[in-house]
Design a protein around this motif. Sequence first.
Motif, PDB file in Angstrom:
ATOM      1  N   ALA A 131     -14.490  -2.086   8.661  1.00 47.19           N
ATOM      2  CA  ALA A 131     -14.440  -3.066   9.740  1.00 47.19           C
ATOM      3  C   ALA A 131     -15.187  -4.334   9.375  1.00 47.19           C
ATOM      4  O   ALA A 131     -14.726  -5.448   9.668  1.00 47.19           O
ATOM      5  CB  ALA A 131     -15.011  -2.459  11.019  1.00 47.19           C
ATOM      6  N   THR A 132     -16.337  -4.191   8.737  1.00 45.01           N
ATOM      7  CA  THR A 132     -17.118  -5.369   8.362  1.00 45.01           C
ATOM      8  C   THR A 132     -16.367  -6.213   7.334  1.00 45.01           C
ATOM      9  O   THR A 132     -16.281  -7.441   7.461  1.00 45.01           O
ATOM     10  CB  THR A 132     -18.481  -4.960   7.801  1.00 45.01           C
ATOM     11  OG1 THR A 132     -19.207  -4.225   8.789  1.00 45.01           O
ATOM     12  CG2 THR A 132     -19.305  -6.182   7.412  1.00 45.01           C
ATOM     13  N   ALA A 133     -15.817  -5.570   6.316  1.00 44.07           N
ATOM     14  CA  ALA A 133     -15.079  -6.302   5.289  1.00 44.07           C
ATOM     15  C   ALA A 133     -13.867  -7.012   5.885  1.00 44.07           C
ATOM     16  O   ALA A 133     -13.624  -8.197   5.615  1.00 44.07           O
ATOM     17  CB  ALA A 133     -14.649  -5.350   4.179  1.00 44.07           C
ATOM     18  N   ALA A 134     -13.112  -6.304   6.704  1.00 43.19           N
ATOM     19  CA  ALA A 134     -11.931  -6.910   7.327  1.00 43.19           C
ATOM     20  C   ALA A 134     -12.341  -8.040   8.266  1.00 43.19           C
ATOM     21  O   ALA A 134     -11.679  -9.088   8.323  1.00 43.19           O
ATOM     22  CB  ALA A 134     -11.137  -5.855   8.088  1.00 43.19           C
ATOM     23  N   GLY A 135     -13.417  -7.834   9.004  1.00 47.23           N
ATOM     24  CA  GLY A 135     -13.875  -8.850   9.932  1.00 47.23           C
ATOM     25  C   GLY A 135     -14.340 -10.114   9.237  1.00 47.23           C
ATOM     26  O   GLY A 135     -14.059 -11.228   9.699  1.00 47.23           O
ATOM     27  N   MET A 136     -15.019  -9.974   8.114  1.00 48.44           N
ATOM     28  CA  MET A 136     -15.466 -11.157   7.377  1.00 48.44           C
ATOM     29  C   MET A 136     -14.281 -11.948   6.844  1.00 48.44           C
ATOM     30  O   MET A 136     -14.258 -13.181   6.913  1.00 48.44           O
ATOM     31  CB  MET A 136     -16.414 -10.747   6.252  1.00 48.44           C
ATOM     32  CG  MET A 136     -17.755 -10.211   6.772  1.00 48.44           C
ATOM     33  SD  MET A 136     -18.889  -9.676   5.476  1.00 48.44           S
ATOM     34  CE  MET A 136     -19.352 -11.253   4.757  1.00 48.44           C
ATOM     35  N   THR A 157     -14.580   0.195  20.231  1.00 43.75           N
ATOM     36  CA  THR A 157     -13.136   0.326  20.246  1.00 43.75           C
ATOM     37  C   THR A 157     -12.491  -1.040  20.078  1.00 43.75           C
ATOM     38  O   THR A 157     -12.819  -1.983  20.799  1.00 43.75           O
ATOM     39  CB  THR A 157     -12.660   0.951  21.569  1.00 43.75           C
ATOM     40  OG1 THR A 157     -13.228   2.256  21.694  1.00 43.75           O
ATOM     41  CG2 THR A 157     -11.149   1.058  21.605  1.00 43.75           C
ATOM     42  N   CYS A 158     -11.590  -1.168  19.114  1.00 44.44           N
ATOM     43  CA  CYS A 158     -10.865  -2.417  18.881  1.00 44.44           C
ATOM     44  C   CYS A 158      -9.368  -2.140  18.963  1.00 44.44           C
ATOM     45  O   CYS A 158      -8.658  -2.129  17.957  1.00 44.44           O
ATOM     46  CB  CYS A 158     -11.247  -3.017  17.529  1.00 44.44           C
ATOM     47  SG  CYS A 158     -12.948  -3.621  17.457  1.00 44.44           S
ATOM     48  N   ARG A 183     -11.083 -15.696  18.717  1.00 44.67           N
ATOM     49  CA  ARG A 183     -11.470 -14.941  17.516  1.00 44.67           C
ATOM     50  C   ARG A 183     -12.996 -14.875  17.488  1.00 44.67           C
ATOM     51  O   ARG A 183     -13.676 -15.837  17.120  1.00 44.67           O
ATOM     52  CB  ARG A 183     -10.922 -15.617  16.262  1.00 44.67           C
ATOM     53  CG  ARG A 183     -11.114 -14.787  14.998  1.00 44.67           C
ATOM     54  CD  ARG A 183     -10.370 -15.387  13.811  1.00 44.67           C
ATOM     55  NE  ARG A 183      -8.950 -15.583  14.071  1.00 44.67           N
ATOM     56  CZ  ARG A 183      -8.015 -15.627  13.130  1.00 44.67           C
ATOM     57  NH1 ARG A 183      -8.342 -15.480  11.853  1.00 44.67           N
ATOM     58  NH2 ARG A 183      -6.759 -15.825  13.444  1.00 44.67           N
ATOM     59  N   LEU A 184     -13.560 -13.741  17.868  1.00 47.34           N
ATOM     60  CA  LEU A 184     -15.002 -13.599  18.027  1.00 47.34           C
ATOM     61  C   LEU A 184     -15.661 -13.005  16.785  1.00 47.34           C
ATOM     62  O   LEU A 184     -15.092 -12.131  16.121  1.00 47.34           O
ATOM     63  CB  LEU A 184     -15.335 -12.675  19.201  1.00 47.34           C
ATOM     64  CG  LEU A 184     -14.902 -13.070  20.606  1.00 47.34           C
ATOM     65  CD1 LEU A 184     -15.557 -12.133  21.609  1.00 47.34           C
ATOM     66  CD2 LEU A 184     -15.232 -14.514  20.909  1.00 47.34           C
ATOM     67  N   HIS A 185     -16.898 -13.443  16.527  1.00 48.86           N
ATOM     68  CA  HIS A 185     -17.755 -12.722  15.584  1.00 48.86           C
ATOM     69  C   HIS A 185     -18.063 -11.355  16.154  1.00 48.86           C
ATOM     70  O   HIS A 185     -18.010 -10.341  15.454  1.00 48.86           O
ATOM     71  CB  HIS A 185     -19.039 -13.511  15.342  1.00 48.86           C
ATOM     72  CG  HIS A 185     -20.003 -12.823  14.428  1.00 48.86           C
ATOM     73  ND1 HIS A 185     -20.825 -11.794  14.859  1.00 48.86           N
ATOM     74  CD2 HIS A 185     -20.282 -13.010  13.107  1.00 48.86           C
ATOM     75  CE1 HIS A 185     -21.571 -11.373  13.842  1.00 48.86           C
ATOM     76  NE2 HIS A 185     -21.263 -12.091  12.769  1.00 48.86           N
ATOM     77  N   GLY A 186     -18.461 -11.307  17.421  1.00 43.68           N
ATOM     78  CA  GLY A 186     -18.612 -10.041  18.117  1.00 43.68           C
ATOM     79  C   GLY A 186     -19.993  -9.440  18.120  1.00 43.68           C
ATOM     80  O   GLY A 186     -20.289  -8.574  18.946  1.00 43.68           O
ATOM     81  N   LEU A 241     -22.057 -16.850   8.592  1.00 43.33           N
ATOM     82  CA  LEU A 241     -21.983 -15.686   9.465  1.00 43.33           C
ATOM     83  C   LEU A 241     -21.799 -14.413   8.651  1.00 43.33           C
ATOM     84  O   LEU A 241     -20.956 -14.369   7.747  1.00 43.33           O
ATOM     85  CB  LEU A 241     -20.819 -15.828  10.449  1.00 43.33           C
ATOM     86  CG  LEU A 241     -20.869 -17.048  11.379  1.00 43.33           C
ATOM     87  CD1 LEU A 241     -19.716 -16.988  12.380  1.00 43.33           C
ATOM     88  CD2 LEU A 241     -22.204 -17.147  12.094  1.00 43.33           C
ATOM     89  N   ILE A 242     -22.572 -13.389   8.991  1.00 43.44           N
ATOM     90  CA  ILE A 242     -22.487 -12.098   8.312  1.00 43.44           C
ATOM     91  C   ILE A 242     -22.363 -10.994   9.358  1.00 43.44           C
ATOM     92  O   ILE A 242     -22.559 -11.216  10.551  1.00 43.44           O
ATOM     93  CB  ILE A 242     -23.706 -11.837   7.395  1.00 43.44           C
ATOM     94  CG1 ILE A 242     -24.998 -11.802   8.215  1.00 43.44           C
ATOM     95  CG2 ILE A 242     -23.790 -12.885   6.296  1.00 43.44           C
ATOM     96  CD1 ILE A 242     -26.209 -11.306   7.444  1.00 43.44           C
ATOM     97  N   ASP A 243     -22.061  -9.793   8.891  1.00 46.05           N
ATOM     98  CA  ASP A 243     -22.070  -8.553   9.671  1.00 46.05           C
ATOM     99  C   ASP A 243     -21.362  -8.663  11.021  1.00 46.05           C
ATOM    100  O   ASP A 243     -21.939  -8.348  12.069  1.00 46.05           O
ATOM    101  CB  ASP A 243     -23.510  -8.072   9.877  1.00 46.05           C
ATOM    102  CG  ASP A 243     -24.122  -7.534   8.605  1.00 46.05           C
ATOM    103  OD1 ASP A 243     -23.390  -7.369   7.613  1.00 46.05           O
ATOM    104  OD2 ASP A 243     -25.339  -7.282   8.586  1.00 46.05           O
ATOM    105  N   PRO A 244     -20.116  -9.074  11.045  1.00 45.11           N
ATOM    106  CA  PRO A 244     -19.420  -9.185  12.327  1.00 45.11           C
ATOM    107  C   PRO A 244     -18.964  -7.843  12.880  1.00 45.11           C
ATOM    108  O   PRO A 244     -18.857  -6.850  12.162  1.00 45.11           O
ATOM    109  CB  PRO A 244     -18.203 -10.044  11.968  1.00 45.11           C
ATOM    110  CG  PRO A 244     -17.902  -9.668  10.547  1.00 45.11           C
ATOM    111  CD  PRO A 244     -19.256  -9.477   9.906  1.00 45.11           C
ATOM    112  N   ALA A 245     -18.711  -7.855  14.180  1.00 44.32           N
ATOM    113  CA  ALA A 245     -17.935  -6.800  14.842  1.00 44.32           C
ATOM    114  C   ALA A 245     -16.716  -7.513  15.421  1.00 44.32           C
ATOM    115  O   ALA A 245     -16.498  -7.569  16.625  1.00 44.32           O
ATOM    116  CB  ALA A 245     -18.747  -6.122  15.925  1.00 44.32           C
ATOM    117  N   ALA A 246     -15.928  -8.114  14.541  1.00 39.12           N
ATOM    118  CA  ALA A 246     -14.932  -9.112  14.908  1.00 39.12           C
ATOM    119  C   ALA A 246     -13.774  -8.501  15.696  1.00 39.12           C
ATOM    120  O   ALA A 246     -13.276  -7.420  15.372  1.00 39.12           O
ATOM    121  CB  ALA A 246     -14.398  -9.799  13.652  1.00 39.12           C
TER     122      ALA A 246
END
Length: 284
Positions: free
Chosen positions: A52-57, A129-130, A186-189, A205-210
């Motif tokens: 999730a982190t990789a995809a979100g970044m 949950t996404c 489109r949120l960082h989250g 920006l790092i470590d999103p829960a996008a």
Amino acid sequence: MDPREAVVAVTELTGARAVAAYPLTDNVFEVDTDDGDLFVAKYDARTAAVTATAAGMDWLAEPGAVAVPQVRGADDRWLVMEQVEQSPWTPDAVAAFGRGLADLHSAGAPAFGASTGPERAWIGLAPLTCVPADTSWAAWYVTDRIEPYLRGAADRCLLDADGVHAVEQVCARVDDLAGPPEPPARLHGDLWHGNVLWTVERAWLIDPAAHGGHRETDLAMLSLFGCPELSRVLAAYHEHRPLADGWRARVPLHQLFPLLVHTVVFGGTYARQVADTARAALRA
């Protein structure tokens, strides 16, 4: 964790020859390579969290609105990214961050709850949950962002009856409290100050829960957990892409989600703040 594991991970995932690793935290390492490059390697035993982190970044970087460290490699335990050499923020960097965050949000998402990562992800140490929702933001926010953590806090007696009732009142009135409809942003989250790294030119920006959500949620989280020169960030954001009337009064509504997450993860020390925030949302 042995830093040598980070050396092996960087070598295998990037093809560079890593020669040394230095712990930044228990599971995050700065890694040197023989050609002078620097990487950051983060270990997480939760495969979904890494994915999730990789995809979100990648998703946050896609519009080119904000700076995001490039992901250089990932597997089911390790995420490797370029290192950001931090330096004190400047007024220009602060204003640019506000405008860039506004543009990031405007890049949009397919639906509230949508992401490019796994549907069962994480925000910090809590499950997230996404799942794309075919509903209004208010309905999705209650169902996917408030009620799961409210139930968790109540079931573990972390939130007393008065606090639970206050949050339930917010849920019942959310359509009236949510403000005018907005498209999915489109949120960082997980936008607290620890996930914003500063250089002279910009914020990274790092470590999103996008995921797709309401843009006011990112801004409310910045306000909740602090951000250098927050008033300048918000002013630049609002000037660039104005927020809907009444947005300041809606800050408590948007802060309920991260506060409930913190209550579930860290215990009842956040319970009073949850209850007070819910009552503030009802007074808006």
